[in-house]
Design a protein around this motif. Structure first.
Motif, PDB file in Angstrom:
ATOM      1  N   THR A  93       0.849  -1.177   0.000  1.00  0.00           N
ATOM      2  CA  THR A  93       0.000   0.000   0.000  1.00  0.00           C
ATOM      3  C   THR A  93       0.882   1.224   0.000  1.00  0.00           C
ATOM      4  O   THR A  93       1.939   1.284   0.648  1.00  0.00           O
ATOM      5  N   VAL A  94       0.416   2.158  -0.785  1.00  0.00           N
ATOM      6  CA  VAL A  94       1.117   3.442  -0.838  1.00  0.00           C
ATOM      7  C   VAL A  94       0.189   4.449  -0.198  1.00  0.00           C
ATOM      8  O   VAL A  94      -0.696   5.013  -0.839  1.00  0.00           O
ATOM      9  N   SER A  95       0.366   4.560   1.057  1.00  0.00           N
ATOM     10  CA  SER A  95      -0.538   5.454   1.787  1.00  0.00           C
ATOM     11  C   SER A  95      -0.368   6.885   1.334  1.00  0.00           C
ATOM     12  O   SER A  95      -1.327   7.667   1.318  1.00  0.00           O
ATOM     13  N   GLY A  96       0.820   7.213   1.018  1.00  0.00           N
ATOM     14  CA  GLY A  96       1.035   8.584   0.596  1.00  0.00           C
ATOM     15  C   GLY A  96       0.329   8.914  -0.700  1.00  0.00           C
ATOM     16  O   GLY A  96      -0.033  10.060  -0.952  1.00  0.00           O
ATOM     17  N   PHE A  97       0.251   7.944  -1.565  1.00  0.00           N
ATOM     18  CA  PHE A  97      -0.417   8.136  -2.846  1.00  0.00           C
ATOM     19  C   PHE A  97      -1.517   7.089  -2.923  1.00  0.00           C
ATOM     20  O   PHE A  97      -1.348   6.006  -3.440  1.00  0.00           O
ATOM     21  N   SER A  98      -2.587   7.413  -2.366  1.00  0.00           N
ATOM     22  CA  SER A  98      -3.675   6.463  -2.189  1.00  0.00           C
ATOM     23  C   SER A  98      -4.255   5.986  -3.492  1.00  0.00           C
ATOM     24  O   SER A  98      -4.986   5.005  -3.543  1.00  0.00           O
ATOM     25  N   MET A 141       4.505  21.538 -15.279  1.00  0.00           N
ATOM     26  CA  MET A 141       3.530  22.154 -14.380  1.00  0.00           C
ATOM     27  C   MET A 141       4.232  22.942 -13.294  1.00  0.00           C
ATOM     28  O   MET A 141       5.292  22.528 -12.809  1.00  0.00           O
ATOM     29  N   VAL A 142       3.612  24.018 -12.983  1.00  0.00           N
ATOM     30  CA  VAL A 142       4.151  24.844 -11.913  1.00  0.00           C
ATOM     31  C   VAL A 142       3.589  24.329 -10.593  1.00  0.00           C
ATOM     32  O   VAL A 142       2.395  24.075 -10.462  1.00  0.00           O
ATOM     33  N   ILE A 143       4.500  24.181  -9.696  1.00  0.00           N
ATOM     34  CA  ILE A 143       4.087  23.766  -8.355  1.00  0.00           C
ATOM     35  C   ILE A 143       4.398  24.922  -7.411  1.00  0.00           C
ATOM     36  O   ILE A 143       5.506  25.474  -7.391  1.00  0.00           O
ATOM     37  N   SER A 144       3.353  25.262  -6.688  1.00  0.00           N
ATOM     38  CA  SER A 144       3.487  26.452  -5.844  1.00  0.00           C
ATOM     39  C   SER A 144       3.545  26.116  -4.364  1.00  0.00           C
ATOM     40  O   SER A 144       4.003  26.930  -3.566  1.00  0.00           O
ATOM     41  N   ASN A 145       3.077  24.940  -4.040  1.00  0.00           N
ATOM     42  CA  ASN A 145       3.118  24.561  -2.629  1.00  0.00           C
ATOM     43  C   ASN A 145       3.231  23.053  -2.522  1.00  0.00           C
ATOM     44  O   ASN A 145       3.118  22.327  -3.530  1.00  0.00           O
ATOM     45  N   VAL A 146       3.387  22.591  -1.347  1.00  0.00           N
ATOM     46  CA  VAL A 146       3.639  21.171  -1.122  1.00  0.00           C
ATOM     47  C   VAL A 146       2.386  20.366  -1.440  1.00  0.00           C
ATOM     48  O   VAL A 146       2.443  19.316  -2.089  1.00  0.00           O
ATOM     49  N   ALA A 147       1.246  20.847  -1.006  1.00  0.00           N
ATOM     50  CA  ALA A 147       0.011  20.105  -1.224  1.00  0.00           C
ATOM     51  C   ALA A 147      -0.270  19.956  -2.704  1.00  0.00           C
ATOM     52  O   ALA A 147      -0.610  18.872  -3.197  1.00  0.00           O
ATOM     53  N   GLN A 148      -0.124  21.073  -3.384  1.00  0.00           N
ATOM     54  CA  GLN A 148      -0.376  20.997  -4.823  1.00  0.00           C
ATOM     55  C   GLN A 148       0.607  20.080  -5.504  1.00  0.00           C
ATOM     56  O   GLN A 148       0.267  19.318  -6.395  1.00  0.00           O
ATOM     57  N   GLU A 201       2.220  17.536  -4.155  1.00  0.00           N
ATOM     58  CA  GLU A 201       1.933  16.149  -3.819  1.00  0.00           C
ATOM     59  C   GLU A 201       0.709  15.656  -4.581  1.00  0.00           C
ATOM     60  O   GLU A 201       0.632  14.493  -4.979  1.00  0.00           O
ATOM     61  N   SER A 202      -0.241  16.571  -4.801  1.00  0.00           N
ATOM     62  CA  SER A 202      -1.429  16.180  -5.571  1.00  0.00           C
ATOM     63  C   SER A 202      -1.056  15.874  -7.010  1.00  0.00           C
ATOM     64  O   SER A 202      -1.542  14.900  -7.600  1.00  0.00           O
ATOM     65  N   VAL A 203      -0.184  16.686  -7.547  1.00  0.00           N
ATOM     66  CA  VAL A 203       0.247  16.455  -8.931  1.00  0.00           C
ATOM     67  C   VAL A 203       0.984  15.134  -9.036  1.00  0.00           C
ATOM     68  O   VAL A 203       0.783  14.340  -9.959  1.00  0.00           O
ATOM     69  N   ILE A 204       1.811  14.883  -8.073  1.00  0.00           N
ATOM     70  CA  ILE A 204       2.599  13.649  -8.108  1.00  0.00           C
ATOM     71  C   ILE A 204       1.683  12.443  -7.924  1.00  0.00           C
ATOM     72  O   ILE A 204       1.829  11.415  -8.599  1.00  0.00           O
ATOM     73  N   ALA A 205       0.724  12.577  -7.018  1.00  0.00           N
ATOM     74  CA  ALA A 205      -0.204  11.458  -6.811  1.00  0.00           C
ATOM     75  C   ALA A 205      -1.013  11.187  -8.063  1.00  0.00           C
ATOM     76  O   ALA A 205      -1.245  10.025  -8.462  1.00  0.00           O
ATOM     77  N   SER A 206      -1.383  12.302  -8.736  1.00  0.00           N
ATOM     78  CA  SER A 206      -2.131  12.121  -9.984  1.00  0.00           C
ATOM     79  C   SER A 206      -1.281  11.414 -11.032  1.00  0.00           C
ATOM     80  O   SER A 206      -1.778  10.573 -11.786  1.00  0.00           O
ATOM     81  N   ALA A 207      -0.019  11.756 -11.075  1.00  0.00           N
ATOM     82  CA  ALA A 207       0.868  11.115 -12.061  1.00  0.00           C
ATOM     83  C   ALA A 207       1.075   9.651 -11.740  1.00  0.00           C
ATOM     84  O   ALA A 207       1.150   8.813 -12.648  1.00  0.00           O
ATOM     85  N   TYR A 237       8.902  24.029 -11.137  1.00  0.00           N
ATOM     86  CA  TYR A 237       8.143  23.385 -12.208  1.00  0.00           C
ATOM     87  C   TYR A 237       8.428  21.893 -12.153  1.00  0.00           C
ATOM     88  O   TYR A 237       9.523  21.472 -11.809  1.00  0.00           O
ATOM     89  N   ILE A 238       7.464  21.172 -12.569  1.00  0.00           N
ATOM     90  CA  ILE A 238       7.630  19.735 -12.473  1.00  0.00           C
ATOM     91  C   ILE A 238       7.132  19.075 -13.748  1.00  0.00           C
ATOM     92  O   ILE A 238       6.151  19.534 -14.364  1.00  0.00           O
TER      93      ILE A 238
END
Ligand code: ATP
Length: 951
Positions: A96-101, A271-278, A280-286, A232-233
């Motif tokens: 399980t990848v709790s971080g990226f559910s 993609m521009v990443i402006s904060n940690v939450a955003q 992490e959301s982008v990374i989880a989506s990827a 940017y990521i």
């Protein structure tokens, strides 16, 4: 926490007294077998010597790496970190990848039945070394030995947390990244070893990427900072294309075509990443888009190579973007782990993916190994393994040592994973010696990526690059490179390990490649070797330039020497010419002096002058007072010979002188090559003089007679008597005798010995005179003698003969020679020997013998070499001998006529005139004054003659 080196249920072996609760079990005792390369001596387990209770793995405070300085930007080694996945009884459970559910949950086959029995095969010796021990079965079957590996940047024990790994491994990279220094971390290891766990982690235990993002967006505390950072990521993956090729998928977009050119990927969405939450959301989506699959080894096994690029762009408050050098990229790569078919149990499509994954991992390893070998031995070329896969092509600069890179090796500690663990460590052990240079270079890759990034709103969510031309070619290239590298250790590794990991039905890359493909590959290699070739070409050019420079200098020296030699030659030639001219001038001057000097009767001519048959015929007939001058000009053309004859009777001596001079001068002006004959009849004496046709003869004669040189004057051809009023007759004569070898005051005497030039010694002359006097001279040639001298002597002799003619008697002639007594006047003739023919019967009496000189001393009257008037003879054989020699008188030596003239001319003060004329007058036009002087000189000479005649 239990140490992985401690085996549960094992019997204690000599437990230390200080720690009765700890048991150290040595599963694989040391062997005496030959150690494997790159392997250090086996060390005892890290905790075996410790009598204290087993402590936890060194924490962050204890790790020196936390206090280590950031890696040097100049040149640094490849950082290789080793992380050991812990023995987890739940490892077989669902991953399980709790971080990226969003990550899918698979249903792997649990291995719970073996977990409790699993024994760690790896022991951490120290923070930088580990020891790997094979299981008993392998040890006995393959005689596998315990292996120890050291030199890692850091060894993370199984119990090491994500935070500790980040602090020791990732944090330095992130800090450098924030400072503008690019970096890359690559997770490499067998499937299920914890790569994805390490990179991404889970929500409860986030991995390096989330931790890095958090680090990046931490407030810096720089209140007065003038820079604002933008991150940017980009996230994309390289996966298998239907088990045959490779494809690139942008995990942040859908449907947009992307391509790769060398190490640049075009079309990626950034993609521009402006904060940690955003972020992490982008990374989880990827991660939701990433290809994963459940295998026996891993419930969520990654089926692709995932690349995450985080770019940092700095801006100031004025809104000006930073330069390219300000852009830094942090790259984190999660590779798909090599796997074995028997462990994964994949079939069909998954089997193709496994082959792709294994091949990519192998190519990556080959690139690093080639780089290592190249750096260890520069003579060994750097192989182009990067062309064999998209991943390695993308990482080309890193794999060539141009950009720094860090590796995190993840291994499993279970005993049954000994083979994979041992293989990974064996492969990665040399990588720790790889060095990266040029890390200080500006990171242009990020700039490229930035410029090539597409607008996120316009990007499709997912792209498929099946049409990409790279995979097929790269696949072939990979096959080629694979076959090329299988000869050495790579082949052994491939056979021993990789092949085992491949599915049984997987197609091994063919080793035989078509020629065309090889040619294409060579062309690619040529393109890739272009920088090296350029360097080699530059070096060769430099060498050739230096060589050419040396050759140029040598040739320059030779040229200068040749120039000096030429100058010297020119100088010598000039000197030679000057000497020649000087010689000619001297010769002319000598000739001139000789011709103008009464004491010197030498007539010198050039060797090219032909010999001339000269004669002087001088007769004087005083009684008739006739001057008969004949000038014969003889040319090479027989028809052009001129004969100038002047015959004039004079009544007095003065008239004779003037007439003779005039006629002679006229003849001299007529032709320098004339034969000159003077017949002077004064009273009963006749004087005939013939001059040679050579100019020297004329000059000599002229100088003696006229006291003037006329050597340069020539009468044009065809001159007539009208042109020469003094000449009574001008006619042609075919007799032409070449002029040469005129004697120096010498004559040809019959019977006398002659040298080369007809010179005769004085005694010979004397004897010849005697012969003449005795009438025994018979010769056919008499060279030219100075007319003046001869004339003087002849006149003198004729005068004396005239006085003694009454006393002469034919009976007195020697040898019974007849002397012509019928002649009324004594005839004195000087003619060439050829014309002189003194008859044997010429009577000669003592009374008739001419008195050639007065009663002075013989030295004064002696005739030297040239005073040879003894060859006086009647010109015509029919005529009686004019000489009336008296044999009874003592034979007297003739005095040279030049001596007489010189003596007399001194008395007449003619020296000055001679002196002035002997210097520097040649080539100059004679003036009237000079003509007058010459006339005066001639007058003097004639006066002398006159005096002699009346003596
Ligand atoms: N250090 C660790 N601590 C706790 N659990 C771990 C650790 N490393 C790996 N795991 C667990 O092991 C399982 C496999 O890990 P992971 O998926 O990261 O392996 P992998 O190397 O990525 O495999 P693959 O290459 O197939 O993707 C996961 O369930 C993960 O939670």
């Amino acid at each position: 926490m239990q140490s992985p080196a401690v085996k549960k249920g094992a019997e204690p072996q000599s437990p230390p007294s200080t720690c009765p609760y700890s048991v150290t079990v040595r599963r694989n005792p040391h062997r005496t077998a030959r150690p494997t390369p790159k392997r250090t001596a086996a060390l005892p387990p890290f905790h075996s010597r410790n009598t204290d209770p087993i402590s936890e793995f060194p924490t962050q405070e204890d790790l020196p790496s936390t206090k280590e300085t950031p890696p040097s930007s100049e040149s640094e080694d490849l950082k290789v970190f080793l992380r050991i996945r812990p023995l987890n009884s739940k490892s077989a459970s669902l991953k399980t990848v709790s971080g990226f559910s969003s990550k899918k949950k698979a249903s792997p086959k649990p291995r719970d039945n073996q977990l409790n029995k699993s024994v760690s095969c790896i022991v951490v010796n120290d923070p930088r070394s580990v020891t790997v021990s094979p299981p008993t079965a392998l040890r006995d079957a393959r005689r596998t030995k315990t292996e120890s590996y050291q030199g890692f940047s850091r060894v993370f024990a199984p119990e090491t947390s994500q935070g500790q790994v980040y602090e020791m491994m990732m944090k330095p990279l992130v800090e450098d990244f924030i400072k503008g220094k690019s970096g890359m971390l690559v997770a490499l290891g067998p499937t299920g070893s914890g790569k994805t766990h390490t990179v991404f982690g889970c929500p409860r235990d986030p991995g390096m990427v989330p931790l890095a993002l958090r680090h990046m967006f931490q407030p810096t505390g720089e209140v007065h900072s003038t820079l604002s950072r933008s991150f940017y990521i980009t996230i994309f993956e390289i996966s298998s294309e239907r088990g045959k090729g490779e494809k690139i998928l942008d995990l942040l977009s859908d449907g947009t075509d992307i391509s790769i050119y060398q190490s640049t990927i075009k079309g990626l969405q950034e993609m521009v990443i402006s904060n940690v939450a955003q972020a992490e959301s982008v990374i989880a989506s990827a991660m939701l888009k990433r290809s994963t699959a459940m295998t026996k080894a891993n419930s969520q096994s990654s089926r692709s190579q995932c690349i995450i690029n985080i770019r940092l762009d700095t801006q100031n408050f004025e809104g000006q973007s930073g330069t390219l050098s300000d852009s830094a990229v942090l790259t984190i790569i999660d590779l798909a782990g090599a796997e074995r078919e028997k462990n994964t149990g994949l079939q069909g499509k998954r089997l193709g993916e496994s082959s792709f994954i294994n091949n990519t991992s192998m190519v990556f390893g080959l690139c690093l190994r080639s780089l290592f070998e190249h750096q260890r031995n520069p003579k060994k070329p750097l192989q182009k393994h990067f062309q064999s896969s998209l991943l390695t092509r993308y990482l080309r600069e890193h794999l060539e040592g141009k950009k720094r890179m860090s590796l995190i090796l993840t291994v499993k500690s279970e005993e049954e994973d000994y083979t994979d663990t041992s293989f990974v460590l064996r492969q990665a052990s040399p990588y720790m010696q790889i060095k990266f240079t040029g890390n200080t270079q500006p990171d242009l890759l990020g700039a490229k990526r930035q410029s090539q990034a597409l607008a996120r709103s316009d990007q499709a969510k997912r792209l498929k690059v099946g049409h990409f031309t790279g995979p097929k070619a790269d696949r072939k290239g990979f096959e080629t490179e694979t076959g090329r590298q299988l000869d050495e250790e790579g082949a052994a590794i491939f056979k021993e390990n990789i092949e085992e990991s491949l599915p049984q039905n997987a197609q091994v890359p063919a080793l035989d490649v078509k020629e065309k493909e090889k040619e294409k590959e060579k062309e690619k290699e040529k393109d890739d070797d272009a920088p090296c070739n350029i360097n080699e070409s530059q070096r060769s050019t430099q060498i050739m330039q230096n060589f050419a420079k040396v050759i140029w200098n040598v040739l320059k020296e030779y040229k200068s020497k040749l120039k000096e030699a030429d100058n010297e030659i020119d100088n010598l030639r000039g000197n030679m010419d000057f000497e020649k001219a000087r010689r000619l001038e001297l010769e002319k001057e000598i000739l001139y002096l000789k011709t103008n000097c009464s004491c010197s009767k030498k007539i010198s001519v050039d060797s090219d002058l032909v010999e001339v048959d000269t004669y002087v015929e001088f007769s004087a007939e005083r009684s008739q007072k006739k001057v008969d001058i004949t000038c014969i000009a003889e040319e090479t053309n027989p028809t052009d010979n001129l004969i100038c004859h002047t015959s004039q009777f004079i009544d007095s001596e003065s008239e004779f002188n003037s007439s003779a001079e005039h006629n002679l001068e006229t003849c001299l002006q007529s032709d320098c090559n004339a034969r000159f004959t003077i017949s002077q009849m004064v009273g009963d004496s006749r004087m005939n003089a013939s001059l040679p046709e050579s100019s020297a003869g004329f000059d000599n004669y002229s100088s003696c007679l006229r006291d003037s040189a006329r050597d340069d004057e020539q009468v044009p051809e065809g001159v007539t008597s009208a042109d020469n009023p003094g000449s009574n007759t001008i006619k042609k004569d075919k007799t032409m005798e070449p002029t040469s070898a005129l004697t120096d005051r010498s004559c040809y005497f019959p019977g006398a010995s002659h040298d080369k030039h007809g010179l005769v010694e004085q005694k010979e002359i004397d004897s010849s005179i005697k012969l003449v006097e005795s009438g025994s001279i018979q010769n056919d040639q008499v060279p030219f003698a100075t007319i003046a001298d001869e004339a003087s002597i002849l006149l003198q002799s004729s005068q004396k003969e005239h006085e003694q003619k009454t006393e002469s008697s034919p009976d007195n002639m020697p040898n019974g020679k007849n002397v012509d007594h019928s002649s009324e006047a004594p005839k004195l003739a000087v003619s060439p020997i050829s014309s002189i023919n003194i008859k044997d019967d010429c009577p000669q009496s003592e009374a008739g013998k001419p008195k050639l000189h007065n009663n002075e001393t013989e030295d004064e009257k002696a005739c030297d070499a040239n005073g040879s008037m003894g060859y006086m003879e009647q010109k015509d054989d029919t005529k009686p001998c004019p000489l009336r020699l008296n044999n009874t008188k003592p034979k007297r030596r003739l005095m040279p006529a030049s001596t007489v003239l010189l003596r007399d001319m001194r008395l007449l003060d003619l020296e000055d005139e001679f002196d002035t004329r002997s210097k520097g007058r040649r080539g100059r036009k004679k003036t009237d004054a000079e003509e007058n002087q010459r006339t005066q000189g001639s007058t003097n000479l004639l006066r002398l003659l006159k005096s002699n005649l009346h003596r």
